[in-house]
Motif scaffolding. Structure first.
Motif, PDB file in Angstrom:
ATOM      1  N   GLY A  21      -7.725   4.827  -6.148  1.00 38.61           N
ATOM      2  CA  GLY A  21      -7.674   5.037  -7.590  1.00 38.61           C
ATOM      3  C   GLY A  21      -6.261   5.227  -8.098  1.00 38.61           C
ATOM      4  O   GLY A  21      -5.287   4.893  -7.414  1.00 38.61           O
ATOM      5  N   PRO A  22      -6.121   5.776  -9.303  1.00 38.69           N
ATOM      6  CA  PRO A  22      -4.796   6.027  -9.876  1.00 38.69           C
ATOM      7  C   PRO A  22      -4.008   7.024  -9.024  1.00 38.69           C
ATOM      8  O   PRO A  22      -4.576   7.940  -8.419  1.00 38.69           O
ATOM      9  N   LEU A  23      -2.694   6.862  -9.008  1.00 33.28           N
ATOM     10  CA  LEU A  23      -1.798   7.739  -8.265  1.00 33.28           C
ATOM     11  C   LEU A  23      -1.056   8.632  -9.238  1.00 33.28           C
ATOM     12  O   LEU A  23      -0.537   8.167 -10.260  1.00 33.28           O
ATOM     13  N   LYS A  63       0.826  -1.208   0.000  1.00 34.30           N
ATOM     14  CA  LYS A  63       0.000   0.000   0.000  1.00 34.30           C
ATOM     15  C   LYS A  63       0.859   1.256   0.000  1.00 34.30           C
ATOM     16  O   LYS A  63       0.434   2.321  -0.417  1.00 34.30           O
ATOM     17  N   LEU A  64       2.088   1.140   0.499  1.00 34.32           N
ATOM     18  CA  LEU A  64       3.000   2.277   0.477  1.00 34.32           C
ATOM     19  C   LEU A  64       3.751   2.322  -0.850  1.00 34.32           C
ATOM     20  O   LEU A  64       4.096   1.293  -1.425  1.00 34.32           O
ATOM     21  N   VAL A 105       7.372   9.256   0.577  1.00 33.53           N
ATOM     22  CA  VAL A 105       6.600   8.045   0.835  1.00 33.53           C
ATOM     23  C   VAL A 105       5.128   8.421   0.785  1.00 33.53           C
ATOM     24  O   VAL A 105       4.690   9.359   1.455  1.00 33.53           O
ATOM     25  N   VAL A 106       4.387   7.689  -0.026  1.00 33.06           N
ATOM     26  CA  VAL A 106       2.975   7.984  -0.254  1.00 33.06           C
ATOM     27  C   VAL A 106       2.152   6.745   0.079  1.00 33.06           C
ATOM     28  O   VAL A 106       2.521   5.626  -0.289  1.00 33.06           O
ATOM     29  N   GLY A 114      -3.504   9.762  -3.434  1.00 29.86           N
ATOM     30  CA  GLY A 114      -2.780   9.151  -2.325  1.00 29.86           C
ATOM     31  C   GLY A 114      -2.507  10.179  -1.243  1.00 29.86           C
ATOM     32  O   GLY A 114      -2.804  11.375  -1.406  1.00 29.86           O
ATOM     33  N   ARG A 115      -1.930   9.739  -0.144  1.00 29.97           N
ATOM     34  CA  ARG A 115      -1.631  10.621   0.984  1.00 29.97           C
ATOM     35  C   ARG A 115      -0.121  10.668   1.196  1.00 29.97           C
ATOM     36  O   ARG A 115       0.519   9.622   1.364  1.00 29.97           O
TER      37      ARG A 115
END
Length: 801
Positions: free
Chosen positions: A782-784, A715-716, A776-777, A745-746
């Motif tokens: 969805g798409p990044l 996920k990262l 690091v995201v 993303g975050r």
């Protein structure tokens, strides 16, 4: 005495730590917490893991601020609403915390349900009797306000995962799996539960290989694949609890089949000799702060393994569940360390205030966490503890050793023992101890009457740096040997911190003693490895450190700018700057050294260059070189460059833009050239009896540009950012600020390995360091899309589905 790795069921304790079984009734409880600090009543919604300390404003005037990288402490609150169906009131409900720093108290609807003082261990809070139907308020209070309380950056808050477990009243409490034998392979599966009947299936690669019914089962595993770091084969025990025809619960528990033996003839796994190629790591995750993620742990262990490490020491606190899972699956041995100190303070407000009340239950919690992890070979009872030479100290030591042996009798108990510190304490120089700190536990108060001369950790490190050889050689004195013998002989394997001068003499001096280099200087790694190969009672070495970390600011730095030797680096120093890998996971020359040392076949030569500058650095004892793999040093033409080529070949020849700089014999896995810097290409040729191996390192050519790539790690997503020339080669002497924008993303962290900086890892701008930065995201659904830009350079857009 040799002992097999048979592990027995341990007794339950209040608020016990979580074992690694993933409960079918367990669900994530990380999202949507309301957070606020006592300093600022303004609240915000956060997702866990969350490092509250990383959000603090750094304070240049913070007392002993270099330890925490000048991050202050605070008192924090986390609150979340739990909607409870009426049916849950007849079930067993608990919250499982991976780690909260520190002195956590958990409240349910305003009523305290449990607490945990230790900021590094997992713990469980039973919610039975506290919940009501409908909305329930869960609040966690975190007290990290008293500073300093740790010798490095600890982070703060709920920095690891929280899970909610909902089980039937008749439920599985614990599953423990032990290796009974390996030829034939047999495992003992013990299930503790509150009612019902148990069925166990042993599965491997999706196939059922054995099954049986009962609470305590000795199960044969046909054609078993044994677990080692080289072949980390894992099995799954599917444990089902039924009552009549009703299936109440199922747990899946990962485990490995392996045996440990040790003695004067060395350490063995599954009957084969094992030497530990180890390094110490702290618990922070670099630009992520203290936040722990499975993906981050897997990435870190994978990188360490790629450079030849087969073991880590969790310095100086117990390893997280995420790290242990990564070590199990990737193949990495673990020395799991319980404490940095005992009841004498190393910082004014450290865990010594709580140690005597909690150390037995803490030890039991660590055993419960580690029990089913095949990667864990050893428990360390402490790091550089002074207490064993003082009244009451050996009593604590024996209690810890006995308790660990009782709860897990077939794992090894060791400790990171610094013989010089014990010698100094026995002579009245009380390292770490400070009268003004007024220890609050009854045992420690006895030592105020001894009038020990105060010497802090910082002061001892300064002494080691200034009088390195003299302090180092104290381990050879008869007095040092005599005062350290009681604790060394009490341990299963004696751990030596900076005691490697004693390695060759211990076979005769202490026949039967088995030793491990629990902490050593990285520049001694070649000598220590050779000692491990020739001395059967020396089972390996753990260098300090394998990965750089936040805090202990500048302890390993080769600092430029002149001045006296000093470890206490002023603000804005941030990182220890000590590690064969920097905080982003990039290699230094020391990483290339261990890769060459531990490589068993031919290999391409590895080139590294010390920063090309006119001034001379002030060197720390905790770093052997500050070189990096780069020949991009614009503006430094004519300045002498130190080029290091690492290889296990007999000889290496170095070329600069096709011009030979000479062929040299490789000594201790490195050959060194001093050459005036000029733009071009370095080529190293390693000469083996089997033939030649080559590698190159080029200067950045033409206009600079941003280079980056998306590295998915579950996920990262990691995004290494580099400043390169038109030829794609790294430029390390033209650092610039870089900005990042993320959609889909975050952004969890953005920064560089620069050891001194006022930039926050939580911002969207970072200045490169020697040409590199990293983001690091956390990927969304969805798409990044990521946009990276810098002044005067063309922006770079990366996309990933």
């Amino acid at each position: 005495m040799k002992r097999l790795a048979i592990m027995l069921l341990c007794a339950s304790i209040p608020f016990t730590a979580l074992s690694q079984p993933q409960l079918s009734s367990e669900r994530g409880f990380n999202d949507g917490w309301t957070f606020w600090s006592e300093k600022d009543a303004k609240s915000e919604v956060v997702d866990l893991p969350h490092d509250a300390m990383l959000h603090e404003q750094r304070d240049p005037e913070l007392p002993d601020g270099e330890a925490s990288a000048y991050f202050p402490g605070g008192f924090y609150h986390y609150e979340k609403v739990l909607d409870v169906p009426k049916s849950w009131l007849k079930r067993h409900v608990s919250l499982n915390f991976g780690g909260v720093y520190r002195r956590a108290k958990v409240f349910v609807n305003g009523e305290e349900a449990g607490s945990c003082d230790n900021g590094f261990i997992p713990f469980q809070i039973c919610l039975d009797g506290f919940l009501r139907s409908g909305e329930n308020t869960i609040r966690v209070d975190v007290d990290n306000s008293s500073m300093p309380n740790c010798r490095w950056y600890s982070g703060a808050g709920i920095y690891r995962d929280v899970n909610l477990s909902v089980q039937e009243k008749d439920h599985i409490e614990d599953v423990r799996i032990s290796t009974v034998s390996i030829h034939p392979a047999k495992v003992l599966v013990r299930t503790r539960h509150t009612g019902g009947k148990v069925k166990v299936r042993i599965c491997h690669d999706g196939r059922t290989v054995a099954s049986a019914k009962g609470d305590s089962l000795e199960i044969s595993v046909p054609d078993a694949e044994l677990w080692t770091a080289e072949t980390p084969s894992l099995y799954t025990a599917e444990v089902t609890l039924k009552k009549g025809w009703k299936k109440l619960e199922r747990q899946e528990v990962e485990f490995g089949i392996r045996q440990i033996t040790y003695g004067p003839d060395g350490l063995k796994i599954n009957g084969k000799d094992l030497l530990l190629k180890g390094g110490a790591i702290h618990s922070d995750n670099g630009i992520l702060g203290a936040c722990e993620y499975d993906d981050a742990a897997f990435r870190r262990i994978s990188i360490l393994k790629s450079y030849g490490f087969n073991a880590i020491r969790s310095a100086h606190n117990t390893a997280s569940e995420s790290v242990l899972k990564a070590c199990d699956r990737l193949g990495m041995y673990v020395m799991d360390e319980l404490f940095d100190g005992w009841f004498l303070p190393k910082n004014e407000h450290d865990y010594s205030e709580d140690f005597m009340e909690n150390y037995r239950s803490d030890a039991a919690a660590v055993v419960e966490k580690d029990f089913n992890h095949p990667s864990v070979l050893m428990y360390s009872i402490g790091n550089e503890i002074s207490e064993p030479v003082l009244p009451g100290g050996m009593e604590v030591a024996h209690t810890l050793i006995d308790e660990l042996n009782r709860l897990d009798p077939w794992r090894i108990v060791t400790g990171g023992i610094n013989i010089t510190i014990l010698s100094g304490t026995a002579k009245g120089s009380g390292l770490y101890y400070k009268d003004e700190s007024a220890p609050k536990n009854e045992t420690a108060e006895k030592y105020q009457a001894l009038n020990l001369k105060a010497m802090s950790s910082q002061e001892f490190n300064e002494l080691m740096l200034k009088l390195n050889n003299l302090v180092y050689s104290q381990v050879l004195t008869e007095f040092a040997d005599s005062v350290s013998t009681p604790i060394m002989d009490a341990l299963d394997i004696a751990g030596y911190n900076y005691g490697n001068l004693r390695y060759p003499i211990e076979g005769e001096k202490h026949p039967g003693r088995v030793i491990v280099g629990s902490e050593t200087f990285p520049q001694d790694v070649v000598k220590n490895w050779r000692d491990s190969q020739r001395l059967p009672y020396l089972v390996g070495d753990f260098l300090w450190s394998a990965w750089d970390y936040i805090g202990e600011a500048g302890v390993g730095a080769w600092a430029y700018g002149g001045g006296e030797v000093a470890l206490s680096k002023p603000y804005p120093w941030l990182l220890a700057d000590v590690g064969v890998l920097d905080i982003l996971g990039n290699p230094t020359g020391e990483a290339l050294l261990v890769k060459a040392l531990w490589n068993e076949g031919t290999m391409d030569p590895l080139i590294a260059v010390r920063p090309v500058r006119e001034d001379v650095p002030v060197k720390s004892a905790w770093r052997g070189t500050n070189s990096i793999p780069s020949w991009g040093w614009r503006g430094q033409d004519g300045i002498t460059a130190t080029v290091e080529v690492y290889s296990n070949a007999p000889s290496v020849e170095l070329f600069l833009s096709g011009r030979s700089l000479g062929r040299k014999t490789v000594e201790d896995y490195v050959a060194v050239w001093e050459v005036p810097y000029e733009s071009g290409t370095l080529e190293a040729v390693a000469f083996y009896p089997e033939g030649e191996r080559r590698s190159t390192l080029s200067s950045a050519v033409g206009h600079l540009k941003i280079d980056a790539e998306i590295e998915p790690h579950g996920k990262l997503v990691y995004l290494p950012v580099s400043l390169v020339g038109e030829n794609g080669s790294l430029e390390s002497n033209s650092d610039i600020p870089v900005s990042i924008e993320v959609s889909g993303g975050r952004l969890l962290g953005f920064g560089s390995a620069r050891p001194f900086s006022e930039e926050s890892f939580l911002g969207n701008t970072a200045t490169t360091y020697y040409g590199k930065a990293q983001a690091v995201v956390e990927r969304g659904n969805g798409p990044l899309s990521v946009k990276i830009s810098a002044p005067g350079l063309e922006s770079l857009i990366l996309e990933s589905n």
